[in-house]
Design an enzyme around this catalytic site. Structure first.
Site, PDB file in Angstrom:
ATOM      1  N   HIS A  17     -24.301  21.700   8.160  1.00  0.00           N
ATOM      2  CA  HIS A  17     -24.804  20.504   7.464  1.00  0.00           C
ATOM      3  C   HIS A  17     -25.272  20.877   6.055  1.00  0.00           C
ATOM      4  CE1 HIS A  17     -26.017  18.916  11.687  1.00  0.00           C
ATOM      5  NE2 HIS A  17     -25.037  18.144  11.275  1.00  0.00           N
ATOM      6  N   LYS A  41     -28.096   9.018  22.034  1.00  0.00           N
ATOM      7  CA  LYS A  41     -27.897  10.473  22.033  1.00  0.00           C
ATOM      8  C   LYS A  41     -29.040  11.303  22.612  1.00  0.00           C
ATOM      9  CE  LYS A  41     -24.194  11.730  18.940  1.00  0.00           C
ATOM     10  NZ  LYS A  41     -23.789  12.557  17.812  1.00  0.00           N
ATOM     11  N   ARG A  90     -14.955  19.357  10.430  1.00  0.00           N
ATOM     12  CA  ARG A  90     -14.864  20.774  10.779  1.00  0.00           C
ATOM     13  C   ARG A  90     -13.486  21.138  11.275  1.00  0.00           C
ATOM     14  NH1 ARG A  90     -19.965  20.026  14.507  1.00  0.00           N
ATOM     15  NH2 ARG A  90     -18.978  17.993  14.448  1.00  0.00           N
TER      16      ARG A  90
HETATM   17  P1  ADP Z   1     -23.515  12.467  14.094  1.00  0.00           P
HETATM   18  O1  ADP Z   1     -24.297  12.164  15.347  1.00  0.00           O
HETATM   19  O2  ADP Z   1     -23.510  11.344  13.111  1.00  0.00           O
HETATM   20  O3  ADP Z   1     -22.159  13.053  14.320  1.00  0.00           O
HETATM   21  P2  ADP Z   1     -24.330  15.102  13.260  1.00  0.00           P
HETATM   22  O4  ADP Z   1     -25.691  15.535  12.804  1.00  0.00           O
HETATM   23  O5  ADP Z   1     -23.786  15.751  14.477  1.00  0.00           O
HETATM   24  O6  ADP Z   1     -24.434  13.551  13.380  1.00  0.00           O
HETATM   25  O7  ADP Z   1     -23.289  15.319  12.087  1.00  0.00           O
HETATM   26  C1  ADP Z   1     -23.402  14.650  10.864  1.00  0.00           C
HETATM   27  C2  ADP Z   1     -22.159  14.904  10.047  1.00  0.00           C
HETATM   28  O8  ADP Z   1     -22.089  16.277   9.726  1.00  0.00           O
HETATM   29  C3  ADP Z   1     -20.850  14.578  10.776  1.00  0.00           C
HETATM   30  O9  ADP Z   1     -19.926  14.082   9.818  1.00  0.00           O
HETATM   31  C4  ADP Z   1     -20.394  15.894  11.318  1.00  0.00           C
HETATM   32  O10 ADP Z   1     -18.983  15.941  11.452  1.00  0.00           O
HETATM   33  C5  ADP Z   1     -20.869  16.817  10.192  1.00  0.00           C
HETATM   34  N1  ADP Z   1     -21.097  18.171  10.673  1.00  0.00           N
HETATM   35  C6  ADP Z   1     -21.743  18.580  11.781  1.00  0.00           C
HETATM   36  N2  ADP Z   1     -21.730  19.928  11.879  1.00  0.00           N
HETATM   37  C7  ADP Z   1     -21.055  20.377  10.798  1.00  0.00           C
HETATM   38  C8  ADP Z   1     -20.659  21.667  10.336  1.00  0.00           C
HETATM   39  N3  ADP Z   1     -20.923  22.788  11.014  1.00  0.00           N
HETATM   40  N4  ADP Z   1     -19.965  21.737   9.183  1.00  0.00           N
HETATM   41  C9  ADP Z   1     -19.653  20.615   8.504  1.00  0.00           C
HETATM   42  N5  ADP Z   1     -19.958  19.375   8.886  1.00  0.00           N
HETATM   43  C10 ADP Z   1     -20.652  19.253  10.013  1.00  0.00           C
END
Ligand code: ADP
Length: 166
Positions: A17, A41, A90
């Site tokens: 992130h 969630k 990803r």
């Molecule tokens: P959500 O519940 O909206 O998917 P997340 O916190 O899991 O929330 O992810 C937020 C965003 O960040 C999403 O677009 C997800 O694909 C992206 N994301 C999550 N992990 C990674 C990572 N390791 N690298 C890049 N983007 C990521």
């Protein structure tokens, strides 16, 4: 002033992130990391804790701020005087869901664009879920999450003080 909104659960924020936030901060004048209340969630951290952790992780980025939102993302984005949603991609496994969301958000508000960013390759296998799983089992998460998140996971999952992964 170009503002981008990076929405997500951030339960908790990982280095993946953070990598996306840093890339977005170079392109846009202002980036708002928007922590979503996602009742379906069952998050490990409360909304306030997730927000505080993001704030601690992005404190070195002057044009990045943190907020939270409920309701429709496109309404929140428009309310922030923004037209851009940032999402991370990803792997191909993210694609179907993200593609559907992007097109639905466009249907809801045609002025809002979704921009996908990929993290550094070493972070493509990272997710909040897998980090929580490893932390629960006492594995080493030091290279996966920023320092404030390491401390918060330790406190939340192993409050007895047993040092598992620092
Ligand atoms: P959500 O519940 O909206 O998917 P997340 O916190 O899991 O929330 O992810 C937020 C965003 O960040 C999403 O677009 C997800 O694909 C992206 N994301 C999550 N992990 C990674 C990572 N390791 N690298 C890049 N983007 C990521």
């Amino acid at each position: 002033m170009r503002t981008a909104v990076y929405p997500g659960s951030f339960d908790p924020m990982t280095n993946g992130h953070l990598d996306v936030v840093q890339r977005a901060a170079k392109i846009f004048d202002r980036v708002v990391v928007a922590v979503a209340r996602n009742d379906s969630k069952q998050p490990l951290f409360t909304m306030q804790q997730r927000q505080d952790l993001v704030a601690a992780c992005v404190s070195h980025l002057p044009n990045v701020s943190v907020d939270s939102f409920t309701g429709l993302l496109v309404d929140y984005v428009a309310g922030m005087q923004s037209q851009v949603i940032i999402r991370g991609l990803r792997a191909i496994s993210d694609f179907e869901f993200e593609f559907q969301m992007a097109l639905m958000n466009r249907k809801l508000n045609e002025h809002v664009e979704t921009i996908f960013m990929t993290p550094k390759d070493t972070y493509t296998f990272l997710s909040s879920g897998i980090v929580k799983e490893i932390a629960k089992l006492g594995g080493d998460i030091t290279s996966f999450v920023p320092l404030p998140v390491q401390a918060a996971l330790k406190e939340r999952l192993h409050p007895s003080g047993t040092t598992y992964f620092v």
